[in-house]
Design a protein around this motif. Structure first.
Motif, PDB file in Angstrom:
ATOM      1  N   SER A   6     -35.735  47.732 -11.671  1.00  0.00           N
ATOM      2  CA  SER A   6     -35.110  48.011 -12.962  1.00  0.00           C
ATOM      3  C   SER A   6     -33.652  48.442 -12.783  1.00  0.00           C
ATOM      4  N   ALA A   7     -33.390  49.282 -11.786  1.00  0.00           N
ATOM      5  CA  ALA A   7     -32.014  49.721 -11.510  1.00  0.00           C
ATOM      6  C   ALA A   7     -31.155  48.556 -11.029  1.00  0.00           C
ATOM      7  N   MET A   8     -31.736  47.664 -10.202  1.00  0.00           N
ATOM      8  CA  MET A   8     -30.996  46.473  -9.765  1.00  0.00           C
ATOM      9  C   MET A   8     -30.601  45.636 -10.974  1.00  0.00           C
ATOM     10  N   ALA A   9     -31.566  45.386 -11.844  1.00  0.00           N
ATOM     11  CA  ALA A   9     -31.300  44.570 -13.036  1.00  0.00           C
ATOM     12  C   ALA A   9     -30.188  45.186 -13.874  1.00  0.00           C
ATOM     13  N   GLN A  10     -30.228  46.493 -14.032  1.00  0.00           N
ATOM     14  CA  GLN A  10     -29.180  47.167 -14.801  1.00  0.00           C
ATOM     15  C   GLN A  10     -27.816  46.991 -14.132  1.00  0.00           C
ATOM     16  N   ASP A  11     -27.751  47.183 -12.828  1.00  0.00           N
ATOM     17  CA  ASP A  11     -26.487  47.029 -12.103  1.00  0.00           C
ATOM     18  C   ASP A  11     -25.968  45.595 -12.170  1.00  0.00           C
ATOM     19  N   SER A  47     -28.460  36.297 -16.453  1.00  0.00           N
ATOM     20  CA  SER A  47     -29.612  36.357 -15.564  1.00  0.00           C
ATOM     21  C   SER A  47     -30.745  37.155 -16.188  1.00  0.00           C
ATOM     22  N   ILE A  48     -31.931  36.802 -15.734  1.00  0.00           N
ATOM     23  CA  ILE A  48     -33.162  37.495 -16.120  1.00  0.00           C
ATOM     24  C   ILE A  48     -33.838  37.929 -14.829  1.00  0.00           C
ATOM     25  N   VAL A  49     -34.204  39.211 -14.749  1.00  0.00           N
ATOM     26  CA  VAL A  49     -34.947  39.723 -13.606  1.00  0.00           C
ATOM     27  C   VAL A  49     -36.386  39.947 -14.043  1.00  0.00           C
ATOM     28  N   GLY A  50     -37.313  39.331 -13.331  1.00  0.00           N
ATOM     29  CA  GLY A  50     -38.740  39.548 -13.561  1.00  0.00           C
ATOM     30  C   GLY A  50     -39.249  40.571 -12.560  1.00  0.00           C
ATOM     31  N   ALA A  51     -39.769  41.695 -13.047  1.00  0.00           N
ATOM     32  CA  ALA A  51     -40.202  42.788 -12.178  1.00  0.00           C
ATOM     33  C   ALA A  51     -41.695  43.035 -12.313  1.00  0.00           C
ATOM     34  N   SER A  52     -42.329  43.263 -11.172  1.00  0.00           N
ATOM     35  CA  SER A  52     -43.754  43.562 -11.117  1.00  0.00           C
ATOM     36  C   SER A  52     -43.966  45.067 -11.061  1.00  0.00           C
ATOM     37  N   ASN A  90     -46.557  46.403  -9.573  1.00  0.00           N
ATOM     38  CA  ASN A  90     -47.267  46.762  -8.342  1.00  0.00           C
ATOM     39  C   ASN A  90     -46.853  45.867  -7.172  1.00  0.00           C
ATOM     40  N   ASP A  91     -45.577  45.557  -7.084  1.00  0.00           N
ATOM     41  CA  ASP A  91     -45.059  44.716  -6.007  1.00  0.00           C
ATOM     42  C   ASP A  91     -44.995  45.532  -4.720  1.00  0.00           C
ATOM     43  N   PRO A  92     -45.632  45.071  -3.644  1.00  0.00           N
ATOM     44  CA  PRO A  92     -45.567  45.819  -2.394  1.00  0.00           C
ATOM     45  C   PRO A  92     -44.182  45.785  -1.736  1.00  0.00           C
ATOM     46  N   LEU A  93     -43.295  44.895  -2.223  1.00  0.00           N
ATOM     47  CA  LEU A  93     -41.968  44.781  -1.618  1.00  0.00           C
ATOM     48  C   LEU A  93     -40.872  45.440  -2.451  1.00  0.00           C
ATOM     49  N   ALA A  94     -41.212  46.018  -3.598  1.00  0.00           N
ATOM     50  CA  ALA A  94     -40.197  46.690  -4.416  1.00  0.00           C
ATOM     51  C   ALA A  94     -40.876  47.488  -5.520  1.00  0.00           C
ATOM     52  N   ARG A  95     -40.468  48.715  -5.659  1.00  0.00           N
ATOM     53  CA  ARG A  95     -40.999  49.551  -6.739  1.00  0.00           C
ATOM     54  C   ARG A  95     -40.304  49.171  -8.046  1.00  0.00           C
ATOM     55  N   PHE A  96     -41.047  49.246  -9.134  1.00  0.00           N
ATOM     56  CA  PHE A  96     -40.542  48.818 -10.436  1.00  0.00           C
ATOM     57  C   PHE A  96     -39.238  49.524 -10.811  1.00  0.00           C
ATOM     58  N   HIS A  97     -39.171  50.840 -10.614  1.00  0.00           N
ATOM     59  CA  HIS A  97     -37.956  51.569 -11.012  1.00  0.00           C
ATOM     60  C   HIS A  97     -36.742  51.114 -10.196  1.00  0.00           C
ATOM     61  N   ARG A  98     -36.940  50.706  -8.945  1.00  0.00           N
ATOM     62  CA  ARG A  98     -35.833  50.206  -8.113  1.00  0.00           C
ATOM     63  C   ARG A  98     -35.359  48.838  -8.632  1.00  0.00           C
ATOM     64  N   PRO A 103     -25.655  46.655   2.765  1.00  0.00           N
ATOM     65  CA  PRO A 103     -26.450  47.017   1.588  1.00  0.00           C
ATOM     66  C   PRO A 103     -26.600  45.819   0.647  1.00  0.00           C
ATOM     67  N   ALA A 104     -27.665  45.833  -0.109  1.00  0.00           N
ATOM     68  CA  ALA A 104     -27.876  44.775  -1.100  1.00  0.00           C
ATOM     69  C   ALA A 104     -26.820  44.891  -2.193  1.00  0.00           C
ATOM     70  N   PRO A 105     -26.174  43.790  -2.558  1.00  0.00           N
ATOM     71  CA  PRO A 105     -25.150  43.844  -3.608  1.00  0.00           C
ATOM     72  C   PRO A 105     -25.718  44.350  -4.928  1.00  0.00           C
ATOM     73  N   ARG A 106     -24.948  45.192  -5.578  1.00  0.00           N
ATOM     74  CA  ARG A 106     -25.347  45.709  -6.885  1.00  0.00           C
ATOM     75  C   ARG A 106     -24.259  45.441  -7.918  1.00  0.00           C
ATOM     76  N   ASP A 107     -23.281  44.572  -7.576  1.00  0.00           N
ATOM     77  CA  ASP A 107     -22.203  44.225  -8.497  1.00  0.00           C
ATOM     78  C   ASP A 107     -22.749  43.441  -9.688  1.00  0.00           C
ATOM     79  N   PRO A 108     -22.142  43.572 -10.865  1.00  0.00           N
ATOM     80  CA  PRO A 108     -22.555  42.745 -12.000  1.00  0.00           C
ATOM     81  C   PRO A 108     -22.445  41.257 -11.637  1.00  0.00           C
ATOM     82  N   LEU A 109     -23.430  40.495 -12.020  1.00  0.00           N
ATOM     83  CA  LEU A 109     -23.417  39.064 -11.733  1.00  0.00           C
ATOM     84  C   LEU A 109     -22.491  38.349 -12.713  1.00  0.00           C
ATOM     85  N   PRO A 110     -21.813  37.300 -12.248  1.00  0.00           N
ATOM     86  CA  PRO A 110     -20.878  36.578 -13.117  1.00  0.00           C
ATOM     87  C   PRO A 110     -21.543  35.495 -13.957  1.00  0.00           C
TER      88      PRO A 110
END
Length: 186
Positions: A147-152, A130-135, A137-145, A120-127
């Motif tokens: 957003s959840a990664m960034a929060q994790d 960081s800034i996550v830029g989310a699209s 209408n990205d065909p490779l990732a839905r915005f809400h997903r 699985p993709a790591p979801r641990d807090p980064l040490p």
């Protein structure tokens, strides 16, 4: 601090490696103190090989580093952070590919990604900061997903609007916003 002084900017491209008109390639050419993780010759789909390539690139850099990752490069970065302890000044993580969900045709399947160590993709807090830029209408990732990664990851989320996958196919070469976001990490 300006972009022409410390820290070194290290580009972490996705699975397609270096694309001539990609914003990362153009930005690397523009910045005086920038480098990139070199393309792999073998094991191109191996997560472990990609993480090792990032670690080897970091080993050549003295002083502070800001990682600038795109797509699967974001996943390479978070896998690296889980396994290594080198201090990173910050990371700009742009349009991460959501490898935990089926990708469009032409991309690796979930089974192939799992066999190559991506899931699985790591979801641990980064040490590091960081800034996550989310699209939107990205065909490779839905915005809400994303957003959840960034929060994790405890990253600051930046809504980039409808920019597709922020690559040449989506109409992006130069992307000036990258420089502003990198400056925020200084």
């Amino acid at each position: 601090m300006t972009l022409d002084t410390n820290p070194t900017i290290l580009m972490v491209p996705g699975l397609r490696d270096h694309v001539a008109q990609h914003w990362q390639t153009l930005l690397q050419d523009k910045l005086p103190k920038a480098a990139s993780v070199p393309p792999l010759e073998n094991d191109k789909l191996s997560c472990a090989a990609r993480v090792a390539a990032l670690d080897a690139a970091l080993a050549t850099i003295d002083g502070p580093v800001i990682l600038v990752a795109h797509s699967a490069g974001v996943m390479i970065t978070v896998h690296w952070a889980r396994r290594h302890k080198r201090k990173i000044h910050g990371a700009l993580l742009v349009t991460p590919a959501d490898l935990d969900t089926p990708l469009p045709a032409g991309y690796p399947s979930i089974d192939l990604l799992a066999r190559n160590g991506w899931l699985p993709a790591p979801r641990d807090p980064l040490p590091f900061r960081s800034i996550v830029g989310a699209s939107r209408n990205d065909p490779l990732a839905r915005f809400h997903r994303v957003s959840a990664m960034a929060q994790d990851w405890r990253s600051r989320l930046v809504d980039l609007g409808e920019v597709g996958h922020l690559n040449p196919t989506s109409g992006f070469g130069e992307w000036p916003m990258a420089e502003r976001l990198i400056r925020e990490l200084f």
